[in-house]
Design an enzyme around this catalytic site. Sequence first.
Site, PDB file in Angstrom:
ATOM      1  N   VAL A 132       0.847  -1.191   0.000  1.00 53.48           N
ATOM      2  CA  VAL A 132       0.000   0.000   0.000  1.00 53.48           C
ATOM      3  C   VAL A 132       0.885   1.245   0.000  1.00 53.48           C
ATOM      4  CG1 VAL A 132      -1.823   1.262   1.208  1.00 53.48           C
ATOM      5  CG2 VAL A 132      -1.831  -1.235   1.222  1.00 53.48           C
ATOM      6  N   ASP A 165     -12.140 -11.135   5.843  1.00 53.31           N
ATOM      7  CA  ASP A 165     -10.813 -10.903   6.438  1.00 53.31           C
ATOM      8  C   ASP A 165     -10.889  -9.784   7.487  1.00 53.31           C
ATOM      9  OD1 ASP A 165      -8.085 -11.219   6.873  1.00 53.31           O
ATOM     10  OD2 ASP A 165      -7.481 -10.098   5.080  1.00 53.31           O
TER      11      ASP A 165
HETATM   12  P1  ATP Z   1      -3.056  -8.518   4.462  1.00 52.18           P
HETATM   13  O1  ATP Z   1      -2.555  -8.160   3.116  1.00 52.18           O
HETATM   14  O2  ATP Z   1      -2.610  -9.850   4.926  1.00 52.18           O
HETATM   15  O3  ATP Z   1      -4.532  -8.292   4.557  1.00 52.18           O
HETATM   16  P2  ATP Z   1      -2.727  -6.038   5.827  1.00 52.18           P
HETATM   17  O4  ATP Z   1      -4.196  -5.869   5.950  1.00 52.18           O
HETATM   18  O5  ATP Z   1      -1.888  -5.617   6.988  1.00 52.18           O
HETATM   19  O6  ATP Z   1      -2.361  -7.531   5.517  1.00 52.18           O
HETATM   20  P3  ATP Z   1      -2.850  -4.252   3.603  1.00 52.18           P
HETATM   21  O7  ATP Z   1      -4.311  -4.390   3.533  1.00 52.18           O
HETATM   22  O8  ATP Z   1      -2.070  -4.394   2.364  1.00 52.18           O
HETATM   23  O9  ATP Z   1      -2.189  -5.297   4.536  1.00 52.18           O
HETATM   24  O10 ATP Z   1      -2.520  -2.858   4.294  1.00 52.18           O
HETATM   25  C1  ATP Z   1      -1.240  -2.571   4.789  1.00 52.18           C
HETATM   26  C2  ATP Z   1      -1.255  -1.328   5.642  1.00 52.18           C
HETATM   27  O11 ATP Z   1      -1.461  -0.168   4.832  1.00 52.18           O
HETATM   28  C3  ATP Z   1      -2.391  -1.269   6.657  1.00 52.18           C
HETATM   29  O12 ATP Z   1      -2.106  -2.001   7.800  1.00 52.18           O
HETATM   30  C4  ATP Z   1      -2.494   0.231   6.894  1.00 52.18           C
HETATM   31  O13 ATP Z   1      -1.510   0.650   7.823  1.00 52.18           O
HETATM   32  C5  ATP Z   1      -2.180   0.814   5.542  1.00 52.18           C
HETATM   33  N1  ATP Z   1      -3.409   1.149   4.786  1.00 52.18           N
HETATM   34  C6  ATP Z   1      -4.224   0.285   4.124  1.00 52.18           C
HETATM   35  N2  ATP Z   1      -5.257   0.926   3.543  1.00 52.18           N
HETATM   36  C7  ATP Z   1      -5.103   2.241   3.840  1.00 52.18           C
HETATM   37  C8  ATP Z   1      -5.860   3.446   3.516  1.00 52.18           C
HETATM   38  N3  ATP Z   1      -6.976   3.408   2.776  1.00 52.18           N
HETATM   39  N4  ATP Z   1      -5.399   4.625   3.996  1.00 52.18           N
HETATM   40  C9  ATP Z   1      -4.271   4.671   4.748  1.00 52.18           C
HETATM   41  N5  ATP Z   1      -3.523   3.588   5.071  1.00 52.18           N
HETATM   42  C10 ATP Z   1      -3.916   2.388   4.634  1.00 52.18           C
HETATM   43 MG    MG Z   2      -5.495  -7.313   3.522  1.00 58.06          MG
END
Ligand code: ATP
Ligand code: MG
Length: 281
Positions: free
Chosen positions: A22, A131
């Site tokens: 992200v 999830d």
């Molecule tokens: P997984 O991929 O296993 O679900 P995850 O949920 O930790 O793991 P991502 O969904 O890729 O991974 O998100 C990674 C991080 O990016 C989040 O934990 C958060 O800190 C940040 N993030 C995600 N979406 C946003 C958003 N819309 N705005 C700001 N930060 C975000």
């Molecule tokens: Mg995720």
Amino acid sequence: GKILGNRYEIIEKIGGGGMALVYKAKCKLLNRYVAVKILRPEFTSDEEFIRSFKKESQAAASLSHPNIVNIYDVGNDDDIYYLVMEYVKGKTLKQIIKEKGPLQLEETINIGKQIALALQHAHNNHIVHRDIKPHNIMITDDGRVKVTDFGIAKAVTSSTVTNTGNVIGSVHYFSPEQARGGYIDEKSDLYSLGIVLYEMATGKVPFEGESPISIALKHIHEDIKLPSEINKNIPKALEDIILKATQKDQTKRYNSTKDICEDLEQALKQPSGSFVKIEDD
Ligand code: ATP
Ligand code: MG
Ligand code: MG
């Protein structure tokens, strides 16, 4: 920085999980910050996946709710597949629990209710999150909940294990049916919400283990240790909600997010002192 799709200028990496990275980016066209989720290449190598990713992104984009992160765009630039979302300034619930430990009753219920409202909107639109976990729950600086990653898990695979052997989602929050790799519906999200409530109230997840499989087996077979045995300040009303949400038998679990919302509201109104255990001292 690199510009994706002619308009999203990548500023910095803000996170990344098993499926994607992200980035904070700026939409040059609308002059606003966005979050761009770029799928890891291993998920973009087959056409079946790409079709599914687009379909699920469209489904998630059809949701519009104050407690759900808005999806703005989805596309690909060469073989980079990306999803553009509302940029949320704040922390994830995981970070907050890590920093503070168990949350106060009011905060637990306030956050729990907002997650339930987000799920209610999704479930009304026949979208199951699959999830729900504190990493996917963002909290803005003024305390508003924004749930992320709707439908994404389903876009990747209809099962909990990908063809490269990666487990999708975090097994700590899996419902027993999800842990078995079985059929998943709205009730699975309610179980995961129950685990999130447990973690907010106690500061820890109910099941830990050496491997994902050992944790999955506990969700299937092992009773949850009562939250009040970990934190005696947890009122009975909240403990009852957690136990009902995390029933292994789907028919004994909450039927809908509406019921859990009502009980959460009631739990705040309980007279103080109605705790599960009365200590002698
Ligand atoms: P997984 O991929 O296993 O679900 P995850 O949920 O930790 O793991 P991502 O969904 O890729 O991974 O998100 C990674 C991080 O990016 C989040 O934990 C958060 O800190 C940040 N993030 C995600 N979406 C946003 C958003 N819309 N705005 C700001 N930060 C975000
Ligand atoms: Mg995720
Ligand atoms: Mg996530």
